[in-house]
Enzyme design. Structure first.
Site, mmCIF file in Angstrom:
data_model
loop_
_atom_site.group_PDB
_atom_site.id
_atom_site.type_symbol
_atom_site.label_atom_id
_atom_site.label_comp_id
_atom_site.label_asym_id
_atom_site.label_seq_id
_atom_site.Cartn_x
_atom_site.Cartn_y
_atom_site.Cartn_z
ATOM 1 N N CYS A 120 0.843 -1.198 0.000
ATOM 2 C CA CYS A 120 0.000 0.000 0.000
ATOM 3 C C CYS A 120 0.885 1.257 0.000
ATOM 4 O O CYS A 120 0.669 2.192 -0.781
ATOM 5 C CB CYS A 120 -0.905 -0.030 1.227
ATOM 6 N N CYS A 121 1.919 1.282 0.875
ATOM 7 C CA CYS A 121 2.835 2.441 0.910
ATOM 8 C C CYS A 121 3.567 2.586 -0.423
ATOM 9 O O CYS A 121 3.822 3.700 -0.873
ATOM 10 C CB CYS A 121 3.861 2.287 2.026
ATOM 11 N N CYS A 203 -1.160 8.463 7.483
ATOM 12 C CA CYS A 203 -2.498 8.131 6.998
ATOM 13 C C CYS A 203 -3.383 7.702 8.170
ATOM 14 O O CYS A 203 -2.918 7.040 9.103
ATOM 15 C CB CYS A 203 -2.426 6.975 6.008
ATOM 16 N N CYS A 206 -3.463 4.029 9.568
ATOM 17 C CA CYS A 206 -2.198 3.509 10.108
ATOM 18 C C CYS A 206 -1.620 4.396 11.210
ATOM 19 O O CYS A 206 -0.444 4.271 11.553
ATOM 20 C CB CYS A 206 -1.167 3.373 8.987
ATOM 21 N N CYS A 229 7.376 4.096 6.373
ATOM 22 C CA CYS A 229 6.604 3.872 5.149
ATOM 23 C C CYS A 229 7.498 3.440 3.996
ATOM 24 O O CYS A 229 7.014 3.001 2.960
ATOM 25 C CB CYS A 229 5.815 5.118 4.767
HETATM 26 FE FE1 SF4 Z 1 -1.313 2.757 2.998
HETATM 27 FE FE2 SF4 Z 1 -0.984 3.003 5.644
HETATM 28 FE FE3 SF4 Z 1 1.073 3.366 3.956
HETATM 29 FE FE4 SF4 Z 1 -0.903 5.152 4.085
HETATM 30 S S1 SF4 Z 1 0.575 4.629 5.721
HETATM 31 S S2 SF4 Z 1 0.027 4.391 2.250
HETATM 32 S S3 SF4 Z 1 -2.694 3.778 4.402
HETATM 33 S S4 SF4 Z 1 -0.057 1.441 4.383
#
Ligand code: SF4
EC number: 1.8.4.10
Length: 233
Positions: A120-121, A203, A206, A229
């Site tokens: 996701c990151c 985010c 998280c 991240c």
């Molecule tokens: Fe995704 Fe969490 Fe990374 Fe944001 S901090 S990009 S929601 S995994």
């Protein structure tokens, strides 16, 4: 000009003065050297606000990028509006990932951050920053040595293997107290979540309040092995 490709150990000997701990001297030097070829990647945490204020003293129309994952707190977006009002000449870009949240869910499943936060990151932060740094020789980050074990050895000027760039970290000597003293003294706007137990804000899915005073990033990815991240690894 020092670049990733011609990297040799640079002179890190900036005067660390009482007020700015070297940050303003570093910024003057790097904006002199890189001009338009430097980008500040701002997270709009309190360090980001300090950095914006300092950068605006050196280059009032500096380029600033915010990695807009579409998953930030509404308080963060409200703060960005306030900063744009206070520093109207700064060139602030909200950089979005290629995939919307709906497209990401369709391709990788719902709530990817719960199952594969690194992926996701990568989609929502790493790839967009890589794109934002195309054409730039150096980028600025608000890392402080005090923030975590992994940041203790950060220098003012660093070779960034991850993004094949030069990473400038003017705030390495600032303490948490220094940051807040400066913010209050100059009446800077800041994310109201800082007043509600969030020293480090990313985010929304998280980020939790941090209950460990010795690790101000302990509210990030709580309960997972992940601590960064990936922008600073
Ligand atoms: Fe995704 Fe969490 Fe990374 Fe944001 S901090 S990009 S929601 S995994």
């Amino acid at each position: 000009m020092l670049t990733y490709e011609n990297w040799t150990e640079p002179n890190q000997d900036f005067e660390v003065d009482e007020t700015y701990k070297g940050a303003l001297n570093v910024l003057k030097s790097v904006y002199d050297e890189y001009g338009e070829q430097i980008v500040y990647a701002c997270s709009f945490g309190i360090e980001g606000i300090i950095m914006i204020d300092l950068i605006s003293k050196v280059k009032e129309d500096a380029k600033i990028v915010f990695l807009d994952t579409d998953l930030h707190f509404k308080e963060t977006y409200e703060l960005i509006d306030k900063v744009k009002e206070k520093y109207p000449l700064l060139d602030i870009e909200l950089k979005k990932p290629k995939l919307t949240l709906e497209e990401q869910a369709a391709e990788h499943g719902d709530k990817l951050w719960e199952r594969e936060p690194n992926k996701c990151c990568n989609i929502r932060k790493i790839i967009p920053l890589n794109e934002a740094l195309q054409g730039a020789t150096a980028w600025i980050s608000g890392l402080r040595r005090e923030q975590s074990e992994s940041r203790k050895h950060t220098n003012f000027i660093n070779k960034d293997e991850k993004f094949k760039s030069i990473k400038i970290c003017p705030l390495i000597h600032w303490t948490w107290k220094d940051v807040w003293r400066y913010a209050h003294k100059h009446s800077l706007p800041y994310n109201v979540l800082h007043d509600n137990g969030y020293p480090s804000i990313g985010c929304e899915p998280c980020t939790n309040p941090a209950f460990n005073a010795d690790d101000m990033r302990s509210g990030r990815w709580t309960g997972q092995m992940k601590t960064e991240c990936g922008l600073h690894q």
